[in-house]
Design an enzyme around this catalytic site. Structure first.
Site, PDB file in Angstrom:
ATOM      1  N   LYS A   3       0.806  -1.208   0.000  1.00  0.00           N
ATOM      2  CA  LYS A   3       0.000   0.000   0.000  1.00  0.00           C
ATOM      3  C   LYS A   3       0.838   1.257   0.000  1.00  0.00           C
ATOM      4  O   LYS A   3       1.894   1.329   0.606  1.00  0.00           O
ATOM      5  CB  LYS A   3      -0.957  -0.024   1.184  1.00  0.00           C
ATOM      6  CG  LYS A   3      -2.131  -0.890   0.811  1.00  0.00           C
ATOM      7  CD  LYS A   3      -3.013  -1.286   1.922  1.00  0.00           C
ATOM      8  CE  LYS A   3      -3.989  -2.323   1.390  1.00  0.00           C
ATOM      9  NZ  LYS A   3      -4.623  -3.064   2.457  1.00  0.00           N
TER      10      LYS A   3
ATOM     11  N   CYS B  82      -5.542 -14.334  -0.066  1.00  0.00           N
ATOM     12  CA  CYS B  82      -6.647 -13.379   0.089  1.00  0.00           C
ATOM     13  C   CYS B  82      -7.872 -13.989  -0.586  1.00  0.00           C
ATOM     14  O   CYS B  82      -7.834 -15.147  -1.017  1.00  0.00           O
ATOM     15  CB  CYS B  82      -6.235 -12.047  -0.549  1.00  0.00           C
ATOM     16  SG  CYS B  82      -7.383 -10.685  -0.243  1.00  0.00           S
TER      17      CYS B  82
ATOM     18  N   GLU C 295      -1.483 -12.700   4.224  1.00  0.00           N
ATOM     19  CA  GLU C 295      -0.841 -12.778   2.908  1.00  0.00           C
ATOM     20  C   GLU C 295       0.659 -12.932   3.098  1.00  0.00           C
ATOM     21  O   GLU C 295       1.276 -12.188   3.851  1.00  0.00           O
ATOM     22  CB  GLU C 295      -1.154 -11.482   2.146  1.00  0.00           C
ATOM     23  CG  GLU C 295      -0.346 -11.252   0.900  1.00  0.00           C
ATOM     24  CD  GLU C 295       0.649 -10.096   1.046  1.00  0.00           C
ATOM     25  OE1 GLU C 295       1.646 -10.116   0.314  1.00  0.00           O
ATOM     26  OE2 GLU C 295       0.423  -9.221   1.881  1.00  0.00           O
TER      27      GLU C 295
ATOM     28  N   TRP D 140     -11.822   2.155   4.474  1.00  0.00           N
ATOM     29  CA  TRP D 140     -12.151   2.052   3.052  1.00  0.00           C
ATOM     30  C   TRP D 140     -13.434   2.813   2.708  1.00  0.00           C
ATOM     31  O   TRP D 140     -14.040   2.612   1.670  1.00  0.00           O
ATOM     32  CB  TRP D 140     -12.204   0.587   2.618  1.00  0.00           C
ATOM     33  CG  TRP D 140     -10.819  -0.003   2.568  1.00  0.00           C
ATOM     34  CD1 TRP D 140      -9.647   0.667   2.754  1.00  0.00           C
ATOM     35  CD2 TRP D 140     -10.454  -1.373   2.326  1.00  0.00           C
ATOM     36  NE1 TRP D 140      -8.580  -0.195   2.638  1.00  0.00           N
ATOM     37  CE2 TRP D 140      -9.043  -1.446   2.380  1.00  0.00           C
ATOM     38  CE3 TRP D 140     -11.192  -2.536   2.070  1.00  0.00           C
ATOM     39  CZ2 TRP D 140      -8.354  -2.637   2.183  1.00  0.00           C
ATOM     40  CZ3 TRP D 140     -10.497  -3.721   1.872  1.00  0.00           C
ATOM     41  CH2 TRP D 140      -9.095  -3.774   1.935  1.00  0.00           C
TER      42      TRP D 140
ATOM     43  N   HIS E   3      -3.415 -12.542  -6.788  1.00  0.00           N
ATOM     44  CA  HIS E   3      -3.462 -11.503  -7.820  1.00  0.00           C
ATOM     45  C   HIS E   3      -2.934 -12.002  -9.152  1.00  0.00           C
ATOM     46  O   HIS E   3      -3.072 -11.346 -10.164  1.00  0.00           O
ATOM     47  CB  HIS E   3      -2.648 -10.281  -7.390  1.00  0.00           C
ATOM     48  CG  HIS E   3      -3.332  -9.492  -6.325  1.00  0.00           C
ATOM     49  ND1 HIS E   3      -2.754  -9.234  -5.120  1.00  0.00           N
ATOM     50  CD2 HIS E   3      -4.562  -8.950  -6.282  1.00  0.00           C
ATOM     51  CE1 HIS E   3      -3.604  -8.542  -4.379  1.00  0.00           C
ATOM     52  NE2 HIS E   3      -4.700  -8.356  -5.061  1.00  0.00           N
TER      53      HIS E   3
ATOM     54  N   ARG F 208      -8.267  -2.727 -10.875  1.00  0.00           N
ATOM     55  CA  ARG F 208      -9.253  -2.898  -9.791  1.00  0.00           C
ATOM     56  C   ARG F 208      -9.556  -1.588  -9.093  1.00  0.00           C
ATOM     57  O   ARG F 208      -8.637  -0.884  -8.679  1.00  0.00           O
ATOM     58  CB  ARG F 208      -8.726  -3.893  -8.757  1.00  0.00           C
ATOM     59  CG  ARG F 208      -8.630  -5.293  -9.270  1.00  0.00           C
ATOM     60  CD  ARG F 208      -9.992  -5.938  -9.302  1.00  0.00           C
ATOM     61  NE  ARG F 208     -10.065  -6.891 -10.400  1.00  0.00           N
ATOM     62  CZ  ARG F 208     -11.182  -7.487 -10.794  1.00  0.00           C
ATOM     63  NH1 ARG F 208     -12.318  -7.195 -10.209  1.00  0.00           N
ATOM     64  NH2 ARG F 208     -11.153  -8.344 -11.784  1.00  0.00           N
TER      65      ARG F 208
ATOM     66  N   GLU G  26     -19.402 -15.486  -0.495  1.00  0.00           N
ATOM     67  CA  GLU G  26     -19.695 -14.048  -0.627  1.00  0.00           C
ATOM     68  C   GLU G  26     -20.283 -13.621  -1.984  1.00  0.00           C
ATOM     69  O   GLU G  26     -20.015 -12.505  -2.442  1.00  0.00           O
ATOM     70  CB  GLU G  26     -18.439 -13.208  -0.315  1.00  0.00           C
ATOM     71  CG  GLU G  26     -17.830 -13.523   1.047  1.00  0.00           C
ATOM     72  CD  GLU G  26     -16.555 -12.708   1.356  1.00  0.00           C
ATOM     73  OE1 GLU G  26     -16.391 -11.614   0.793  1.00  0.00           O
ATOM     74  OE2 GLU G  26     -15.750 -13.172   2.179  1.00  0.00           O
TER      75      GLU G  26
ATOM     76  N   ILE H  74     -10.245 -17.568   2.152  1.00  0.00           N
ATOM     77  CA  ILE H  74     -10.398 -16.307   2.876  1.00  0.00           C
ATOM     78  C   ILE H  74     -11.833 -15.784   2.810  1.00  0.00           C
ATOM     79  O   ILE H  74     -12.204 -14.865   3.526  1.00  0.00           O
ATOM     80  CB  ILE H  74      -9.380 -15.273   2.342  1.00  0.00           C
ATOM     81  CG1 ILE H  74      -7.953 -15.837   2.428  1.00  0.00           C
ATOM     82  CG2 ILE H  74      -9.428 -13.964   3.111  1.00  0.00           C
ATOM     83  CD1 ILE H  74      -7.546 -16.322   3.811  1.00  0.00           C
ATOM     84  N   GLY H  75     -12.630 -16.322   1.939  1.00  0.00           N
ATOM     85  CA  GLY H  75     -14.040 -15.909   1.967  1.00  0.00           C
ATOM     86  C   GLY H  75     -14.698 -15.881   0.608  1.00  0.00           C
ATOM     87  O   GLY H  75     -15.628 -16.624   0.342  1.00  0.00           O
TER      88      GLY H  75
HETATM   89  N1  GLN Z   1     -13.241 -12.000   2.938  1.00  0.00           N
HETATM   90  C1  GLN Z   1     -12.782 -11.137   1.916  1.00  0.00           C
HETATM   91  C2  GLN Z   1     -12.684 -11.879   0.594  1.00  0.00           C
HETATM   92  O1  GLN Z   1     -12.384 -13.015   0.604  1.00  0.00           O
HETATM   93  C3  GLN Z   1     -11.422 -10.547   2.247  1.00  0.00           C
HETATM   94  C4  GLN Z   1     -10.866  -9.682   1.152  1.00  0.00           C
HETATM   95  C5  GLN Z   1      -9.682  -8.821   1.523  1.00  0.00           C
HETATM   96  O2  GLN Z   1      -8.961  -9.062   2.431  1.00  0.00           O
HETATM   97  N2  GLN Z   1      -9.425  -7.784   0.780  1.00  0.00           N
HETATM   98  O3  GLN Z   1     -12.903 -11.342  -0.465  1.00  0.00           O
HETATM   99 ZN    ZN Z   2      -7.093  -9.975   1.803  1.00  0.00          ZN
END
Ligand code: GLN
Ligand code: ZN
Length: 749
Positions: free
Chosen positions: A96, A713, A652, A548, A681, A502, A471, A418-419
């Site tokens: 970042k 991620c 990560e 954010w 990524h 993105r 999600e 991660i989701g």
């Molecule tokens: N739970 C979110 C996902 O899997 C986490 C995303 C993130 O850390 N930017 O998309």
């Molecule tokens: Zn992440």
């Protein structure tokens, strides 16, 4: 267009043509807004730091096979990784940009690094604007900040020691710009907004003395932003340059000493229009600052500007018909900010309309201050009642962990994600159609339920141990919650770049925040009803929702954080009630939100940690609270991460080669750790062998009984065709390594 190019559907020419069109529109817009000094080289196809690495010839050796390719393909390979002859070439690390959600690609520099002017992008873009009749001020990241933001490929050498080799390449670049007709160049040195050791200030002084000598005719403006210059102000003012830019939104205290100390001939650029937030300008304080500066320095030595690049705010308010009109009136996006700059500077050429604009800005500032939309007494009462006991979770970390592993029957090296799972175009389209009223809520729900079912079936079949619902119903991990929380508005087209192609659409926090009703319980419990395996509930943490979004300015961020945490605390309790055994509270922005100045960091960390704990403590002893963080330098917040007291952390780690785990071991991190085993990524599918190697490396640093296997991620930006093989390989890698560990356990910690 960028993505079509990557997919092979658009040619390089088409991409470049489109880019040139966009640049032309941007320059034209600024000219129309009466901006006198219009920047160039502020446009990038991926990232401006990466562009600069290419300009300076700082290309790591592993990209050698691509040196014959076009510059464009070399750039995208450095940004995204690639495969040449079946061999993977990893992308540069991404992290970042200061305290923003913009990610830059980290230059990798070796002690033997050579620099050589290699790409003339800044010069070409300057010429391009000139051909349109616009004399621009090219912007280039300054040499000292460039080194500061880089990563050394070998330990034990100081990046600043490369300055002597770097400066001639910069001088060549500036000479090229001057030869093309540039009169001013802006060199950004945001490292001056951080605490600077003496060597750094000496390096800055040496750098600008050198450049001054090599390009005497070119006027140099050095810019710093995101915080005041504070103790570095004097050194910055003494640089042999023509103008210094100050961020007076975050560093208002710099103005008076700067006016006192500015040497003759130095102009000051006053960054008065907030480039980091979207509230329209309150003109009074800004006009006072300008008057003061003009009275000390005279008109010719005062410039008016946004506080920083406008890349961190959305483009334009036009077309924003989804926002409540009262709130829309309070806002200014980039285009509106250009008008604010011009009006403050008195450069609009039409004093009557400028006067009207100023009157309107004054009125809006007043209405915003007095609006009834902001305060919610019930929320404020609840915040006032929060005490230390509310931050404590029941039970002890180690005990909670052991019991959970047993209760859920987790194997050694449990696998999870991660989701998010890929957001297939069908899902996004369904959301758009719902918004346009082409399908109803029931039809939409049905589609989402089908997707959850698909995600659960796939995970069961792939053999993952802890599942997620995927999600699919979330357009974005922050916006989804923002749409369901009171006190937060969302825009229709307020996009801001996060990395590469993105973007995110940061919501606008305009008032006290609270939860109207459960936000995620339906989806998590529906997913859990489909499988005997544990399904994690996934929430975005309070600090990340805050960071954010665009925060309100009338109350401190810490206060808003407590409000969001309380809303999430209720969600946590409801998830537990619904039978969810693991709740993951994502805080990818925890590090990012940290103030740049060391003196302000402990205060921030205190309220950020407390916010997380306040949300997490909504859960009873039988629930595991997990968390996730990514894409930042975590080394200096290890202790804070420990204080979150999450039962597990997924972090990560793939791009940085598991380096990070040593810091966890060093601070005695007691929770479970899921180091990211592959970089999400990159479109490259990681192999079982690669991930097994990473896991073995992790198991040498963290006790295997505390390790998880997971990606870096969320997977939403990937395709199913990439995710399926990648996760199967991940599960196979975890089994391979846990088999080895069971056969020959390494000395556990
Ligand atoms: N739970 C979110 C996902 O899997 C986490 C995303 C993130 O850390 N930017 O998309
Ligand atoms: Zn992440």
């Amino acid at each position: 267009m960028l993505e079509s190019y990557w997919a092979g559907q658009a040619s390089a020419e088409e991409l470049q043509t489109r880019a040139a069109e966009l640049r032309a529109v941007r320059w034209q817009t600024q000219r129309d807004a009466s901006i006198d000094q219009i920047p160039s080289n502020d446009f990038s196809l991926y990232d401006h730091v990466l562009d600069l690495s290419l300009s300076l010839g700082a290309v790591p050796d592993r990209f050698e096979p691509l040196l014959g390719a076009s510059e464009l393909d070399l750039m995208f390979a450095m940004a995204r990784g690639t495969k040449v002859g079946g061999k993977e070439i990893a992308a540069l690390e991404m992290t970042k940009w200061f305290d923003t959600n913009y990610h830059y690609l980290v230059p990798e520099l070796s002690p033997r690094q050579q620099f050589q002017l290699s790409s003339l992008k800044p010069v070409e873009e300057f010429r391009e604007a000139l051909a349109l009749g616009i004399q621009t001020r090219p912007v280039v990241l300054g040499p000292v900040s460039y080194l500061r933001l880089a990563k050394a490929t070998e330990p034990g050498f100081s990046l600043l020691s490369l300055l002597d080799r770097l400066l001639p390449a910069y001088a060549d670049l500036l000479t090229g710009l001057a030869a093309a007709g540039a009169k001013w160049v802006q060199l950004d040195e945001p490292c001056l907004a951080q605490d600077a050791p003496v060597e750094l200030l000496e390096a800055v002084e040496a750098a600008y003395s050198f450049l001054r000598r090599r390009v005497p005719a070119l006027k140099l403006l050095v810019a710093s932003y995101f915080a005041g210059l504070g103790a570095n102000l004097e050194a910055a003012l003494m640089l042999p340059i023509d103008a210094l830019h100050l961020d007076l939104v975050r560093g208002a205290a710099d103005l008076e000493p700067a006016l006192e100390l500015a040497p003759d001939g130095l102009a000051l650029s006053l960054g008065l229009v907030d480039g980091r937030n979207i509230w329209s300008l309150d003109p009074e304080p800004a006009l006072r600052a300008i008057d003061l500066a003009v009275s000390k320095l005279g008109h010719e030595r005062v410039l008016v500007a946004p506080s920083c690049s406008l890349i961190h705010v959305p483009v334009s308010l036009s077309g924003e018909d989804r926002l409540q009109p009262e709130i829309r009136d309070w806002l200014a996006f980039a285009h509106e900010k250009l008008t604010e700059v011009a009006v403050l500077a008195g450069s609009t050429g039409d004093p009557a309309s400028a006067g009207l604009t100023l009157d309107r800005l004054r009125k809006v500032a007043e209405l915003r201050r007095r609006s009834a939309l902001r305060a919610d007494p019930a929320v404020q009462q609840r915040v006032a009642a929060v005490g230390p006991a509310d931050l404590r979770r029941p039970g002890d970390l180690g005990e909670r962990r052991r019991r959970a592993r047993l209760d859920m029957g987790l194997p050694l090296l449990p696998t999870t994600t991660i989701g998010s799972f890929p957001q297939r175009p069908e899902l996004r389209q369904a959301r758009a159609r719902l918004r346009r009223g082409e399908i109803d809520q029931d039809a939409y729900h049905q589609l989402m339920r089908d997707e959850v079912r698909r995600v659960i079936t796939f995970q069961e079949e792939a053999g993952l141990d802890v599942l997620v619902h995927g999600e699919p119903e979330r357009n974005d991990m922050v916006e989804y919650f923002a749409e369901r929380l009171r006190g937060i508005a969302t825009s229709k087209g307020g996009w801001v770049q996060s990395y590469g192609s993105r973007c995110t659409k940061p919501p606008v926090i305009f008032g006290d925040v609270s939860r109207a009703e459960p936000m995620t319980v339906f989806w998590s419990s529906f997913a859990q009803s489909l499988t005997p395996k544990p399904v994690k509930g996934i929430l975005t943490g309070p600090v990340t929702i805050l960071q954010w979004s665009f925060p309100r300015e009338d109350v401190p961020r810490s206060q808003t954080c407590v409000q969001i945490a309380l809303a999430l605390r209720d969600e946590v309790a409801d998830l537990e009630q619904a039978g969810i055994r693991i709740i993951q509270i994502d805080e990818p922005a925890l590090r990012e939100a940290m103030p740049l100045r060391r003196a302000e960091q402990p205060g921030y960390l205190r309220w950020a940690i407390d916010g997380f704990r306040l949300a997490a403590a909504g859960a009873g002893e039988g629930v595991q609270i997990h968390t996730h963080m990514c894409y930042a330098e975590f080394g200096d917040i290890m202790e804070a991460i420990g204080e979150l007291e999450a039962d597990a952390l997924y972090i990560e780690a793939a791009r940085s080669g598991m380096e990070l785990l040593r810091s966890f071991a060093a601070v005695g991190y007691a929770s479970e750790v899921g180091p990211g085993l592959y970089d999400i990524h990159s479109p490259v599918v990681p192999t079982q062998a690669e991930m097994a190697d990473r896991l073995r490396a992790a198991a040498r640093v963290i006790a295997p009984e505390r390790l998880w296997a997971n990606p870096d991620c969320g997977l939403k930006t990937r395709r199913w065709s990439e995710v399926e093989p990648a996760l199967r390989n991940l599960v196979a890698a975890a089994r391979e390594v846990s088999g080895e560990l069971a056969a020959a356990p390494i000395g556990s910690l």
